[in-house]
Design a protein around this motif. Sequence first.
Motif, PDB file in Angstrom:
ATOM      1  N   GLU A 232       0.859  -1.184   0.000  1.00  0.00           N
ATOM      2  CA  GLU A 232       0.000   0.000   0.000  1.00  0.00           C
ATOM      3  C   GLU A 232       0.894   1.233   0.000  1.00  0.00           C
ATOM      4  O   GLU A 232       2.051   1.193   0.451  1.00  0.00           O
ATOM      5  CB  GLU A 232      -0.913   0.029   1.229  1.00  0.00           C
ATOM      6  CG  GLU A 232      -1.814  -1.183   1.391  1.00  0.00           C
ATOM      7  CD  GLU A 232      -2.961  -1.206   0.399  1.00  0.00           C
ATOM      8  OE1 GLU A 232      -3.101  -0.235  -0.381  1.00  0.00           O
ATOM      9  OE2 GLU A 232      -3.731  -2.190   0.395  1.00  0.00           O
TER      10      GLU A 232
ATOM     11  N   ARG B 236     -12.229 -10.514  -5.294  1.00  0.00           N
ATOM     12  CA  ARG B 236     -11.972  -9.261  -4.598  1.00  0.00           C
ATOM     13  C   ARG B 236     -12.886  -8.155  -5.089  1.00  0.00           C
ATOM     14  O   ARG B 236     -13.362  -7.332  -4.312  1.00  0.00           O
ATOM     15  CB  ARG B 236     -10.501  -8.866  -4.804  1.00  0.00           C
ATOM     16  CG  ARG B 236     -10.045  -7.710  -3.953  1.00  0.00           C
ATOM     17  CD  ARG B 236      -8.600  -7.362  -4.235  1.00  0.00           C
ATOM     18  NE  ARG B 236      -8.458  -6.561  -5.461  1.00  0.00           N
ATOM     19  CZ  ARG B 236      -7.291  -6.126  -5.915  1.00  0.00           C
ATOM     20  NH1 ARG B 236      -6.172  -6.441  -5.294  1.00  0.00           N
ATOM     21  NH2 ARG B 236      -7.233  -5.387  -7.004  1.00  0.00           N
TER      22      ARG B 236
ATOM     23  N   MET C  87     -14.567  -5.278  -2.640  1.00  0.00           N
ATOM     24  CA  MET C  87     -13.937  -3.965  -2.565  1.00  0.00           C
ATOM     25  C   MET C  87     -13.159  -3.692  -3.845  1.00  0.00           C
ATOM     26  O   MET C  87     -12.760  -4.626  -4.548  1.00  0.00           O
ATOM     27  CB  MET C  87     -12.977  -3.875  -1.369  1.00  0.00           C
ATOM     28  CG  MET C  87     -13.609  -4.105  -0.013  1.00  0.00           C
ATOM     29  SD  MET C  87     -12.544  -3.539   1.356  1.00  0.00           S
ATOM     30  CE  MET C  87     -13.054  -1.826   1.471  1.00  0.00           C
TER      31      MET C  87
ATOM     32  N   ARG D 148      -9.887  -1.041  -5.312  1.00  0.00           N
ATOM     33  CA  ARG D 148      -8.798  -0.196  -4.826  1.00  0.00           C
ATOM     34  C   ARG D 148      -8.840   1.176  -5.491  1.00  0.00           C
ATOM     35  O   ARG D 148      -9.251   1.317  -6.639  1.00  0.00           O
ATOM     36  CB  ARG D 148      -7.452  -0.854  -5.097  1.00  0.00           C
ATOM     37  CG  ARG D 148      -7.252  -2.158  -4.367  1.00  0.00           C
ATOM     38  CD  ARG D 148      -5.833  -2.666  -4.506  1.00  0.00           C
ATOM     39  NE  ARG D 148      -4.941  -2.060  -3.518  1.00  0.00           N
ATOM     40  CZ  ARG D 148      -3.659  -2.361  -3.410  1.00  0.00           C
ATOM     41  NH1 ARG D 148      -3.115  -3.231  -4.250  1.00  0.00           N
ATOM     42  NH2 ARG D 148      -2.910  -1.798  -2.490  1.00  0.00           N
TER      43      ARG D 148
ATOM     44  N   THR E 279      -3.041   4.850  -1.049  1.00  0.00           N
ATOM     45  CA  THR E 279      -3.963   3.839  -1.570  1.00  0.00           C
ATOM     46  C   THR E 279      -5.073   3.596  -0.554  1.00  0.00           C
ATOM     47  O   THR E 279      -4.876   3.675   0.656  1.00  0.00           O
ATOM     48  CB  THR E 279      -3.230   2.521  -1.859  1.00  0.00           C
ATOM     49  OG1 THR E 279      -2.505   2.111  -0.684  1.00  0.00           O
ATOM     50  CG2 THR E 279      -2.260   2.685  -3.010  1.00  0.00           C
ATOM     51  N   SER E 280      -6.234   3.306  -1.080  1.00  0.00           N
ATOM     52  CA  SER E 280      -7.393   3.092  -0.216  1.00  0.00           C
ATOM     53  C   SER E 280      -8.273   2.010  -0.834  1.00  0.00           C
ATOM     54  O   SER E 280      -8.073   1.588  -1.972  1.00  0.00           O
ATOM     55  CB  SER E 280      -8.183   4.398  -0.052  1.00  0.00           C
ATOM     56  OG  SER E 280      -8.656   4.847  -1.323  1.00  0.00           O
ATOM     57  N   TRP E 281      -9.237   1.585  -0.038  1.00  0.00           N
ATOM     58  CA  TRP E 281     -10.188   0.569  -0.509  1.00  0.00           C
ATOM     59  C   TRP E 281     -11.590   1.160  -0.474  1.00  0.00           C
ATOM     60  O   TRP E 281     -11.956   1.843   0.477  1.00  0.00           O
ATOM     61  CB  TRP E 281     -10.133  -0.671   0.385  1.00  0.00           C
ATOM     62  CG  TRP E 281      -8.845  -1.429   0.258  1.00  0.00           C
ATOM     63  CD1 TRP E 281      -7.693  -1.226   0.954  1.00  0.00           C
ATOM     64  CD2 TRP E 281      -8.597  -2.517  -0.635  1.00  0.00           C
ATOM     65  NE1 TRP E 281      -6.731  -2.110   0.554  1.00  0.00           N
ATOM     66  CE2 TRP E 281      -7.261  -2.932  -0.420  1.00  0.00           C
ATOM     67  CE3 TRP E 281      -9.355  -3.186  -1.593  1.00  0.00           C
ATOM     68  CZ2 TRP E 281      -6.673  -3.972  -1.127  1.00  0.00           C
ATOM     69  CZ3 TRP E 281      -8.780  -4.242  -2.288  1.00  0.00           C
ATOM     70  CH2 TRP E 281      -7.453  -4.616  -2.053  1.00  0.00           C
TER      71      TRP E 281
ATOM     72  N   ASP F 181      -9.200  -5.555   2.722  1.00  0.00           N
ATOM     73  CA  ASP F 181      -8.334  -4.647   3.479  1.00  0.00           C
ATOM     74  C   ASP F 181      -8.153  -5.093   4.924  1.00  0.00           C
ATOM     75  O   ASP F 181      -7.538  -4.391   5.726  1.00  0.00           O
ATOM     76  CB  ASP F 181      -8.886  -3.219   3.442  1.00  0.00           C
ATOM     77  CG  ASP F 181     -10.209  -3.082   4.189  1.00  0.00           C
ATOM     78  OD1 ASP F 181     -10.804  -4.121   4.537  1.00  0.00           O
ATOM     79  OD2 ASP F 181     -10.649  -1.939   4.399  1.00  0.00           O
TER      80      ASP F 181
END
Length: 1286
Positions: free
Chosen positions: A142, A406, A410, A412, A421-423, A467
């Motif tokens: 990440e 995935r 969620m 990315r 970076t985030s989900w 995550d």
Amino acid sequence: MITFRLFRAALSTRRVLSTNNVSRCFHKSITTLIDTSVTIGDVTVSNPPMGTNPNLIPTLPSRLEHFHTLPSTLPPCHISHLRWMLQKDFVLHQDFLLLGTPRLASERRHLLLLYAALLHREVEYVALSRDTSEADLKQRKEVSNGGSTVYVHQAPVRAAIHGRLLILDGLEKAERNVLPTLSNLLENRELPLDDGTMLVSPDVYDRHKMGIAVHPDFRVAAIGSLSEGESASLDPPLRSRFQARLVSSVDEGDVLVAASAGSQGILDMSTLKEMVKSTGDIGGVSIQSIQNAIRYIEMFQPSISPPAALNAHGMGINGGMITPQDVKSPLKLDGLNDTTTNPNFVATNTTNTVRDLIIAGFRSGNRAVACVGPKGSYKSAIASETAKAMGLKMELFSLHPDMTARDLLMVRGTDKESGDTSWRETPLTRAARRGTLVVLDGIDKIRTDTLTSLALVLEQGWVILPDGTRFYTHDDFRCIAIAHPPEKRSWITPEVRSIFHWIQVDPLPREELRDILMKLYPSLDEIILDKLLNLQKELDRVSVDSAAEKEALQLTMRKLKHICRRVERSPNELGRIIHNTLLTSFLPEWDQGIIAKCLSKCGIDVPDEGNDEISFDYGMVNELVKSCKRAASNPLLVPNPRFEENPGQARSELDILEAHRVGEKALLITGYQGVGKNKIVDHLLFKLNCEREYIQLHRDSTIQSLMMTPSVENGRIVYHDSPLVRAAKYGRILVLDEADKAPVEVVALLKGLIEDGQLSLPDGRVLCHDHSSDPDIISIHPDFRIWTLTNPAGFPFHGNDLAREMADVFSCHQVPPMDMESHRRVLKSYGPKVEVHLIEKIVETWEELRNAHKKGIISYPFSLREAVAVVKHLNAFPNDGIKEAVENVVSFDRLDTSLAKRLDTIFSSHGIRLLDSNTIERRPGRDHGTLSTPKTRASDPKHGKVDPDNTPHVGGNTWAGGTGGSDTAGLGGRGGPYRLDAGHPVHQISDEMKAQVSKEAQERARKMAQDALQKKLDDLKMGKLDWSRYTNLREQVDEQISQLKSYLRDLQKRSEERVWLKNHTSGEIDENKIVDLLSGEKDVFKRRGMPSDANNDSLQTQPIVIRLVVDISASMYRFNGYDQRLERLLEATLMMMETLKDDKRFQLYIIGHNGSSAKIPLVNPTTNMDENTQLQVLECMVANTQYTYAGDNTIDAISLVVDEAATGDLVIIISDANLKRYEITVNDLSPLQSQKVHAHLIFIGSLGDEASELAKKIPNERAQVCFHSADLPLIIKQIVTNAVRA
């Protein structure tokens, strides 16, 4: 303080017979002691470690919250499994694997989670699939703190460090060589990590004080599936590191005990016994499933019967589901909201019943209900109404084949401010957290291993996100999954069947359909509506060769609504609108015939497409333009093309405008290349002053590119609105050009936007009709429209069959080739200097080319575009001449000799010579003779003398080859031993005179024929062949062989077309993984490869079996001189042998029949199809027609080959129509309508109109008439290609 729930239970013992021996095994009930030790059976663990994080510990099912209920609720075998797991986990400290059939996967999952709940074990969970990668098993990178790379431990690493139980669910689903990543962790408790650190065993850590210690309580518990009759196909090094236990199905007695324990006492014991007994035929069921079914019945008795309840819970014997017809009386449901406020939805008894079945499924304890039905069966609308009735907000989640496990939970992204970076949550995760209803639209489109990854959230209500976040679903969370029924290979695997509550949704009954359409379109003429519903019924009755063909001929609910919306305003245009909706012009010729017959039967006028001189009132177009005109805020987006007004394209414009005026949100505009689709659309948008957003689709178009355009700016992922989003936001018209060139799933994603008004974007925003202040909501402008341009499916176009997937979502419109008058006008506008007679010559030539393409003589549809190119050349360079100008558009076909000859024939007929020599002319037939009266009695059959001058002989009994005589070999006579054609006109005697031949003379003649046939067959085996006959036949069908091969080559190319293979470490960057790329992941590339390399669920292609049944009876030889029917039969047979001889995709059988036998094997798939063998087969056919005795076995031959054929085989019968003589009727040909095979009868000969009359009477266009061998490959091509359509 120990948080274990304490209880005491009396020890109980139970004798169980082992499957391997008869030793006694005693299983004691589960107990815990005050000293916190745990005992299961005879295994006791003192002071087992207990987790402290409740979010990581599975919860006990409500029925097992009190330990004293365990002995009565769990069967002894389950207690035995729990004992074994305790033994492996805390006594032997071994990793273990629960194995069993796919149907019992949920049972194994339940047992493992029950064990963890009882022991208060903290759990890490990984749902394995083909998309599982090394990063999912070790560390994911990440970006954090303004650009720094951070390594985040994944579930296996977290479990190892903190001493948790790691559950690997679906061990057999992971791609090979992925799980060996964990081999050393399993064996030595060691694992090198990507951040440079290393997991080491506790002993190593204690010794060196280096690395990260693996907790001693860390254990791996895996779940795997095996089909009956197979052993585990795990990699041996991986297999050897697990201790395995087979979790078999619970025996009926214990299932009954558990079912009775879970019952409220409403059902009597005999009903319970019958239910449990019926489940034994499907290979076992989970205890949970049978208890859910019993709870379902007890809640809704007597409306639901026990068999229906079992079907609803995936336990039907034949894989059935519950249907509205299974509901005996209305379900008693209270607390529902009123949903009558939706003006676009009309409730009926059936829709209400389906809605109530969905709600009943939810109220009986199921989180997920699957509605399975064909297109247009109201699934999406009922799902929306169900959400309203339950008072839940609905989120639409449109699924597509590229989705990974995935992606379901969620996606990315990066933070807009920091770039970290985030989900982001998907609609499914949002619904699970907020307690809303999510509609999973298209669960049949994703791989089964991807779908089963949702088992934990849908069965257990436990969400574990990529995550690392985990939570239990909201109590109100519900899921409705929508799907089409399985076709070639069922996507409803036994494991999938255990996840959902199953409802079969069929098309609405006619009465309800009529009521809906009348209420939606109150101005619609009831007579017209009845005609339309009658047509739907007639088309549903049609028997066709493939699922694709059946779909093309269906009038689904959506198609009917498109038609009614238009016909309500233009009732006189019913026939034309139906033709547009079904895209009739681009269907095979016999499908067009089927539609024409059905229209006629229903009293619907068939539109006349043969009028070349179209007169048109342009005022109608101008009036519609005036009523639909807009005010453009950005004039640069309004196209302004060069356009020559003409009646042909004006009619297409009128058709599009009418649909636009009545509010159609999406149009599908189909036509061949160069007919002016883009010109028409741009000209209309110019007239309407509409702003246009434009997307050119192609092979590499993706769902991501259709919705958003990502870019990296200052280390952040920035999503830019695509033309689609801009058009939806600002109310523009989106033009999707060449939509058939993109993968079908790319355009299919628009279905949710068009029909349901929702589309989730990659950046987390949602397009919908809600007017909300939420920044993540983009309101769809009411003026937003989608106009999609596409070519027809099939050869020679290289696109996908978009119409099959999406035709009912769009309002369909056909842009036909130009009529001659319109063609003339446009060419004059481009060539003002070109002489009028040259313009006329080009127009006439192109008209003949159009007709040749329509008949299938040429495959390429020469269009206006090519004609304009020729005229432009002549206008600029008049001295080059028309031949050189034409050469620019036909050079593509120069090296195809047979095609070049066909084109030369067409162009030469209009004075444009392409080749120096003419094509080979066909041999003419001979003159016909008269009725003959023999001069002698028939008593002494013989071959007869051979006349060296080959003089015609009529009525005698001396010369071989004579006609209308007695005793000698010839034609048209009586008493001769066999037929002999000397090439003269045939004089025929009457049947009465034939009957005068004595039985003794007939028997002698028959014996001579048999001897002559045997001698001929012996000569063929010795190689005595007539090569001149083979050469002549081959010359006649060379063009046809070449043409048929070109069609089949196109099928081959489509089957071998490469696709994008994801998750590679080299290739092109996968735009769906840009965030992974930024964070430093490796498997972020894609490359082109064969579909088989993608390791997907596609069914391996089996050879197509073709059974060619040839008529080699006496009439073929006798009437060959009349219409050359035997020559056509030989040519067709040679064409099939030569075309398919080296094509591994086909297996060819050729079977003959005549008056002596209904089955004469000639060719099978192992036959060597060299020229020598081909000639032997042809000579054998000729010999049979010459020497066999008169008679007919056509019916027996067809019945025999249909009975012997396997399901899906293609049966082609080539015969003459000399059936009336043997009193064979249409009813006798009923095997042609078999649903088992694709059967077609081709008549290649006829006395008078017998063939044509008989073909008309055979239903479903299963009979064709072919009197010209040049047409035969076209007919066979259509039959073959139609049968192999997906």
